[in-house]
Scaffold this motif. Structure first.
Motif, PDB file in Angstrom:
ATOM      1  N   GLU A 195       0.864  -1.182   0.000  1.00  0.00           N
ATOM      2  CA  GLU A 195       0.000   0.000   0.000  1.00  0.00           C
ATOM      3  C   GLU A 195       0.893   1.223   0.000  1.00  0.00           C
ATOM      4  N   MET A 196       0.439   2.246  -0.712  1.00  0.00           N
ATOM      5  CA  MET A 196       1.264   3.443  -0.846  1.00  0.00           C
ATOM      6  C   MET A 196       0.430   4.638  -1.271  1.00  0.00           C
ATOM      7  N   GLU A 197       0.970   5.798  -0.990  1.00  0.00           N
ATOM      8  CA  GLU A 197       0.343   7.030  -1.449  1.00  0.00           C
ATOM      9  C   GLU A 197       0.939   7.391  -2.793  1.00  0.00           C
ATOM     10  N   THR A 198       0.100   7.929  -3.661  1.00  0.00           N
ATOM     11  CA  THR A 198       0.586   8.403  -4.945  1.00  0.00           C
ATOM     12  C   THR A 198      -0.186   9.654  -5.322  1.00  0.00           C
ATOM     13  N   GLU A 199       0.384  10.411  -6.216  1.00  0.00           N
ATOM     14  CA  GLU A 199      -0.229  11.667  -6.646  1.00  0.00           C
ATOM     15  C   GLU A 199      -1.129  11.409  -7.850  1.00  0.00           C
ATOM     16  N   ALA A 200      -2.391  11.761  -7.697  1.00  0.00           N
ATOM     17  CA  ALA A 200      -3.349  11.734  -8.798  1.00  0.00           C
ATOM     18  C   ALA A 200      -3.605  13.183  -9.207  1.00  0.00           C
ATOM     19  N   PRO A 201      -4.189  13.409 -10.368  1.00  0.00           N
ATOM     20  CA  PRO A 201      -4.457  14.796 -10.772  1.00  0.00           C
ATOM     21  C   PRO A 201      -5.276  15.578  -9.739  1.00  0.00           C
ATOM     22  N   SER A 202      -6.108  14.875  -8.981  1.00  0.00           N
ATOM     23  CA  SER A 202      -6.951  15.549  -7.991  1.00  0.00           C
ATOM     24  C   SER A 202      -6.302  15.637  -6.613  1.00  0.00           C
ATOM     25  N   GLY A 203      -5.116  15.067  -6.456  1.00  0.00           N
ATOM     26  CA  GLY A 203      -4.428  15.085  -5.164  1.00  0.00           C
ATOM     27  C   GLY A 203      -3.898  13.717  -4.798  1.00  0.00           C
ATOM     28  N   THR A 204      -3.443  13.583  -3.573  1.00  0.00           N
ATOM     29  CA  THR A 204      -2.856  12.336  -3.095  1.00  0.00           C
ATOM     30  C   THR A 204      -3.940  11.287  -2.842  1.00  0.00           C
ATOM     31  N   VAL A 205      -3.669  10.061  -3.292  1.00  0.00           N
ATOM     32  CA  VAL A 205      -4.599   8.950  -3.087  1.00  0.00           C
ATOM     33  C   VAL A 205      -3.817   7.728  -2.602  1.00  0.00           C
ATOM     34  N   MET A 206      -4.531   6.808  -1.966  1.00  0.00           N
ATOM     35  CA  MET A 206      -3.939   5.526  -1.568  1.00  0.00           C
ATOM     36  C   MET A 206      -4.164   4.517  -2.696  1.00  0.00           C
ATOM     37  N   VAL A 207      -3.145   3.722  -2.969  1.00  0.00           N
ATOM     38  CA  VAL A 207      -3.263   2.638  -3.934  1.00  0.00           C
ATOM     39  C   VAL A 207      -2.747   1.352  -3.283  1.00  0.00           C
ATOM     40  N   TYR A 208      -3.243   0.232  -3.769  1.00  0.00           N
ATOM     41  CA  TYR A 208      -2.910  -1.065  -3.214  1.00  0.00           C
ATOM     42  C   TYR A 208      -2.517  -1.996  -4.355  1.00  0.00           C
ATOM     43  N   PRO A 209      -1.232  -1.979  -4.736  1.00  0.00           N
ATOM     44  CA  PRO A 209      -0.793  -2.819  -5.849  1.00  0.00           C
ATOM     45  C   PRO A 209      -1.149  -4.291  -5.630  1.00  0.00           C
ATOM     46  N   ARG A 210      -1.454  -4.935  -6.747  1.00  0.00           N
ATOM     47  CA  ARG A 210      -1.806  -6.345  -6.726  1.00  0.00           C
ATOM     48  C   ARG A 210      -0.563  -7.205  -6.489  1.00  0.00           C
ATOM     49  N   ARG A 211      -0.779  -8.403  -6.014  1.00  0.00           N
ATOM     50  CA  ARG A 211       0.334  -9.319  -5.759  1.00  0.00           C
ATOM     51  C   ARG A 211       1.169  -9.524  -7.030  1.00  0.00           C
ATOM     52  N   ILE A 212       0.525  -9.666  -8.180  1.00  0.00           N
ATOM     53  CA  ILE A 212       1.256  -9.864  -9.438  1.00  0.00           C
ATOM     54  C   ILE A 212       2.135  -8.658  -9.767  1.00  0.00           C
ATOM     55  N   ASP A 213       1.664  -7.445  -9.451  1.00  0.00           N
ATOM     56  CA  ASP A 213       2.465  -6.243  -9.705  1.00  0.00           C
ATOM     57  C   ASP A 213       3.718  -6.243  -8.843  1.00  0.00           C
ATOM     58  N   LEU A 214       3.551  -6.602  -7.565  1.00  0.00           N
ATOM     59  CA  LEU A 214       4.692  -6.647  -6.645  1.00  0.00           C
ATOM     60  C   LEU A 214       5.672  -7.745  -7.048  1.00  0.00           C
ATOM     61  N   GLU A 215       5.141  -8.886  -7.478  1.00  0.00           N
ATOM     62  CA  GLU A 215       6.005  -9.974  -7.916  1.00  0.00           C
ATOM     63  C   GLU A 215       6.789  -9.600  -9.174  1.00  0.00           C
ATOM     64  N   ASN A 216       6.155  -8.926 -10.114  1.00  0.00           N
ATOM     65  CA  ASN A 216       6.871  -8.514 -11.325  1.00  0.00           C
ATOM     66  C   ASN A 216       7.984  -7.533 -10.995  1.00  0.00           C
ATOM     67  N   THR A 217       7.733  -6.633 -10.061  1.00  0.00           N
ATOM     68  CA  THR A 217       8.792  -5.708  -9.640  1.00  0.00           C
ATOM     69  C   THR A 217       9.967  -6.501  -9.067  1.00  0.00           C
ATOM     70  N   ARG A 218       9.680  -7.481  -8.223  1.00  0.00           N
ATOM     71  CA  ARG A 218      10.759  -8.316  -7.656  1.00  0.00           C
ATOM     72  C   ARG A 218      11.492  -9.103  -8.753  1.00  0.00           C
ATOM     73  N   ARG A 219      10.748  -9.636  -9.712  1.00  0.00           N
ATOM     74  CA  ARG A 219      11.373 -10.414 -10.793  1.00  0.00           C
ATOM     75  C   ARG A 219      12.302  -9.549 -11.638  1.00  0.00           C
ATOM     76  N   LEU A 220      11.888  -8.314 -11.887  1.00  0.00           N
ATOM     77  CA  LEU A 220      12.720  -7.423 -12.697  1.00  0.00           C
ATOM     78  C   LEU A 220      14.052  -7.122 -12.012  1.00  0.00           C
ATOM     79  N   MET A 221      14.071  -7.192 -10.699  1.00  0.00           N
ATOM     80  CA  MET A 221      15.308  -6.940  -9.953  1.00  0.00           C
ATOM     81  C   MET A 221      16.398  -7.947 -10.281  1.00  0.00           C
ATOM     82  N   ASP A 222      16.035  -9.111 -10.816  1.00  0.00           N
ATOM     83  CA  ASP A 222      17.012 -10.144 -11.163  1.00  0.00           C
ATOM     84  C   ASP A 222      17.546 -10.029 -12.588  1.00  0.00           C
ATOM     85  N   PHE A 223      17.055  -9.070 -13.358  1.00  0.00           N
ATOM     86  CA  PHE A 223      17.483  -8.938 -14.751  1.00  0.00           C
ATOM     87  C   PHE A 223      18.878  -8.311 -14.839  1.00  0.00           C
ATOM     88  N   GLU A 224      19.641  -8.831 -15.799  1.00  0.00           N
ATOM     89  CA  GLU A 224      20.967  -8.281 -16.026  1.00  0.00           C
ATOM     90  C   GLU A 224      20.867  -6.858 -16.589  1.00  0.00           C
TER      91      GLU A 224
END
Length: 183
Positions: A127-156
């Motif tokens: 969970e994290m805060e992010t800036e939307a055009p109307s102001g700051t909002v909370m977002v809750y990335p999906r498990r697949i989004d978090l996993e893809n971020t972790r997977r990309l960390m292993d790329f050369e």
């Protein structure tokens, strides 16, 4: 002789720290912006018209099927690629080797040319805060989004950063000195 001092900076369709990313790009010498179709739209929504950005940066748009600007990576024009901010969509495409946009194409070509990439992944915490055009909002990335971020960390040739300070550190930008008042 190739100009190996330029930075390719790719922007996707996210507003997550968009203003701050542009401020960092402005602090680097010789930056070219590579805009996805969504980035061109989002920049306008967040108050950064591409026309104004052209005063500071050379800009490449996602408007050709073959992504012809990728040839600049083969010619040794760039010393690094920065993808900031990077949406979960772009990160997923990078992880699965899909190169169907200007941003994912330049990322693939940078890797094939052994040019280091820094990717500022937007979806990096449950969970994290992010800036939307109307102001700051909370977002809750999906498990697949978090996993893809972790997977990309292993790329050369890829360094994934998940915050502004880590992006600044990866770029090697010195922190501006604060004014010191004299006694």
């Amino acid at each position: 002789m190739p100009d190996t001092g330029r930075t390719a900076w790719a922007i996707t369709g996210s507003g997550h720290y968009l203003k701050e990313c542009l401020q960092l790009a402005e602090r680097l010498p010789a930056v070219d912006l590579f805009l996805s179709k969504a980035a061109a739209e989002v920049l306008q929504v967040y108050g950064f018209p591409v026309k104004q950005l052209k005063q500071r940066f050379r800009i490449f748009h996602d408007n050709t099927a073959s992504a012809s600007p990728v040839g600049l990576f083969y010619e040794g024009v760039y010393k690094q690629l920065i993808v900031a901010p990077a949406t979960s969509n772009s990160v997923a495409k990078m992880v699965y080797g899909i190169s169907d946009s200007l941003v994912t194409n330049v990322y693939a070509q940078a890797g094939k040319c052994r040019i280091p990439s820094v990717v500022f992944a937007c979806d990096a915490a449950p969970e994290m805060e992010t800036e939307a055009p109307s102001g700051t909002v909370m977002v809750y990335p999906r498990r697949i989004d978090l996993e893809n971020t972790r997977r990309l960390m292993d790329f050369e040739y890829t360094r994934v950063v998940t915050g502004l300070q880590s992006l600044e550190d990866a770029l090697g930008i010195p922190t501006p000195c604060q004014n010191i008042s004299s006694f």
